[in-house]
Scaffold this active site. Sequence first.
Site, PDB file in Angstrom:
ATOM      1  N   HIS A 471       0.831  -1.214   0.000  1.00 20.81           N
ATOM      2  CA  HIS A 471       0.000   0.000   0.000  1.00 20.81           C
ATOM      3  C   HIS A 471       0.863   1.260   0.000  1.00 20.81           C
ATOM      4  O   HIS A 471       0.681   2.154  -0.834  1.00 20.81           O
ATOM      5  CB  HIS A 471      -0.924  -0.016   1.219  1.00 20.81           C
ATOM      6  CG  HIS A 471      -1.756   1.217   1.378  1.00 20.81           C
ATOM      7  ND1 HIS A 471      -3.072   1.289   0.976  1.00 20.81           N
ATOM      8  CD2 HIS A 471      -1.462   2.441   1.890  1.00 20.81           C
ATOM      9  CE1 HIS A 471      -3.546   2.503   1.221  1.00 20.81           C
ATOM     10  NE2 HIS A 471      -2.592   3.223   1.788  1.00 20.81           N
ATOM     11  N   GLU A 472       1.773   1.334   0.951  1.00 21.85           N
ATOM     12  CA  GLU A 472       2.597   2.542   1.045  1.00 21.85           C
ATOM     13  C   GLU A 472       3.490   2.710  -0.178  1.00 21.85           C
ATOM     14  O   GLU A 472       3.788   3.832  -0.602  1.00 21.85           O
ATOM     15  CB  GLU A 472       3.426   2.518   2.326  1.00 21.85           C
ATOM     16  CG  GLU A 472       2.601   2.580   3.603  1.00 21.85           C
ATOM     17  CD  GLU A 472       1.669   3.779   3.667  1.00 21.85           C
ATOM     18  OE1 GLU A 472       2.003   4.834   3.089  1.00 21.85           O
ATOM     19  OE2 GLU A 472       0.591   3.656   4.280  1.00 21.85           O
ATOM     20  N   HIS A 475       1.795   4.694  -2.798  1.00 22.53           N
ATOM     21  CA  HIS A 475       1.995   6.136  -2.627  1.00 22.53           C
ATOM     22  C   HIS A 475       3.363   6.552  -3.168  1.00 22.53           C
ATOM     23  O   HIS A 475       3.509   7.601  -3.799  1.00 22.53           O
ATOM     24  CB  HIS A 475       1.924   6.508  -1.148  1.00 22.53           C
ATOM     25  CG  HIS A 475       0.552   6.513  -0.550  1.00 22.53           C
ATOM     26  ND1 HIS A 475      -0.481   7.265  -1.067  1.00 22.53           N
ATOM     27  CD2 HIS A 475       0.053   5.878   0.535  1.00 22.53           C
ATOM     28  CE1 HIS A 475      -1.564   7.089  -0.322  1.00 22.53           C
ATOM     29  NE2 HIS A 475      -1.269   6.244   0.657  1.00 22.53           N
ATOM     30  N   HIS A 478       3.358   6.855  -6.845  1.00 25.11           N
ATOM     31  CA  HIS A 478       2.675   8.095  -7.225  1.00 25.11           C
ATOM     32  C   HIS A 478       3.657   9.268  -7.133  1.00 25.11           C
ATOM     33  O   HIS A 478       3.724  10.121  -8.028  1.00 25.11           O
ATOM     34  CB  HIS A 478       1.478   8.303  -6.301  1.00 25.11           C
ATOM     35  CG  HIS A 478       0.450   9.244  -6.826  1.00 25.11           C
ATOM     36  ND1 HIS A 478      -0.694   9.548  -6.121  1.00 25.11           N
ATOM     37  CD2 HIS A 478       0.365   9.962  -7.971  1.00 25.11           C
ATOM     38  CE1 HIS A 478      -1.422  10.408  -6.816  1.00 25.11           C
ATOM     39  NE2 HIS A 478      -0.799  10.681  -7.938  1.00 25.11           N
TER      40      HIS A 478
END
Length: 683
Positions: A471-472, A475, A478
């Site tokens: 998940h991290e 980020h 991104h």
Amino acid sequence: MTEAPNPLLSPSALPYALPDYASISPEHYLPAFEAAFTEHLAEVQNITRVRSMPTFDNTIVALERSGETLDRVAHAFYTVSSADATPEIQAIDEALAPLMAAHQDAILLDSALYWRVSTLHERIDELALDPEARYLLERHHREMTLAGASLDDEAKERLTALNQRLSTLSATFEKNLLADTNELAVLFPEASALEGLSAGELSAARRAAADRGAEGYLLTLPLFTGHPALASLTVRETRRRLMEASRARGSRGNVHDNRATLREIVSLRAERAQLLGYPSHAAAITADETAGTPEAVERMLRHLAAPAARNARAEQAALQEIIDDTEAVPFALEAHDWAFYTEKVRTARYDIDTAALRPWFEAERVLQDGVFRAATLLYGVSFEERPDLPSYHPEARTFEVFNEDGSPLGLYILDLYTRDSKRGGAWMNPIVSQSTLRGTKPVVVNNLNVPRPGDGEATLLTLDEVTTLFHEFGHALHGLFATVTYPHFAGTNVFRDFVEFPSQVNEMWILWPEVLTAYARHIDTDEPLPADIVQRLRATETFNQGHATSEYLAAAWIDQAWHRLGTADADVDDVGAFEAAALADIGLDNPAVPTRYSSAYFAHVFSGGYSAGYYSYIWSEVLDADTVEWFRENGGLTRDNGDRFRQRLLGVGGSKDPLEAYRDFRGRDADIAPLLKRRGLAD
């Protein structure tokens, strides 16, 4: 003797402008901020003193060029203050909070600057701007307007005072929470109290105790209410102590009690919203999010809460049945029992013991052959560790990232382990933001809070920790992939209720065959995770989703309840009673399913950037679930799919309306049906 120059006030000579943390000391930060504030104000004054009429170049581009030193200093400091908050750093953070708030207001509320931006905005159709430039002008005008730039001088003075006080209170909330979380870590003199934990988990608990100079085994607390160990601990009293400690944070009546702090935050946020012309803080926040209004958020939360609560009650009944059938002296299921008996049901129904999966999830292999491999297959990027580059803490590892053609993309830093000086939870933040205007490439950090095992022992992750890492890293991708001209749009600078979307999408690769078979291999035998276990894991995707969805929605609703208060009703006497009434209102007041975050330790909304925005996770998950369907329909983990997702969504950063970017990627608006199916709410 000539005083050495402050290393923060000059661009770093290290690759990618990585701050030279080896030469930075705590005493450098405040003087660097003061100098950077002065420089930034002078740069803005140079814009507003221009006698000629405003143009895009002499106003908006000049504004984007300004503040580069401040950005450099702030990114360097806030990385440290969240991940290695020593008492000295905490003192700087508290002193800095009102100064930073005052400086931001000095820019956003500058009447002369607002006049120039507004003048350009009125003529936007005449300026022949490219799409990114046009959107930049729109965003500057809207953000300054929402911040209060059009208010009279008296209102601005009050607004500035409110912002400074709120920044101080947020820093206090975080400091209190870190201290209380450390104090409430539970020490067990004997290993017998921790029956059910693995040898690696016991080693980590023993190390945690030794790090504090104590004998025995110490279980530190995660940021959220539940504790990962609750699923394994066989001693009910141990489970009770852990849950009790977790839920007591910030509300014990000691010096770290956060209730008065959060009540003042709520009251001042309501006053600020009224000053800005909004009925509540939630209305002010959602006005500049994709949701638009608190009513839209409420509709979604209520739509999901009823079926989630229904499913949680069915799950609870199944757990109670297990207790009644297996315990010599049956008892009523309580919150601290839920995870333990859920694992029993999972094992009975699906023959899966998630705690027993840890030997297949060795951290380095998950990182290299899982997280990095998925990114390579999808986007063509590669990673090379750079131990020669200094980071802010010895445990933080630095990797250089390259595009498929070998061109340098940026740096990725991973800080995996928990420590007393690190705030709870997991997050991504930039140290350097990409901008072609400034000529900078991205440097991004992922922080997790995985317990460190004893020396020489492997770090074995839980499935939840594997999910958090993927998940991290979403980020981080991104932040790495966003390629924009203007720093305003860099990386994850998107609407709050959109920012979780790319990170949630990246979780889909955890069980993807080409990825899973590479990283999920037994630490001792190198055997892959058996195919039948993988099938059963997939079959459990909706298992316990009543509980998971309910605890999340409860927290999202508490956030909304606090921040939909107007000035007339924002003075709340009893935090616990308010929270209980809010949960009853939406039907999520089941004592066996406590909220994921209770108010006194709800860092996301009282010391983080998610105030009135914790709903963002489920709001973004609508897009995420719909995107997962698209990948499955279009061949899954392919370079073509990765390129499309990178170019049309990740790559645009904040330079485009996020829902427009989504439509460009998907060909239509998102459908909620895949989310309802994923969470078992379709019926």
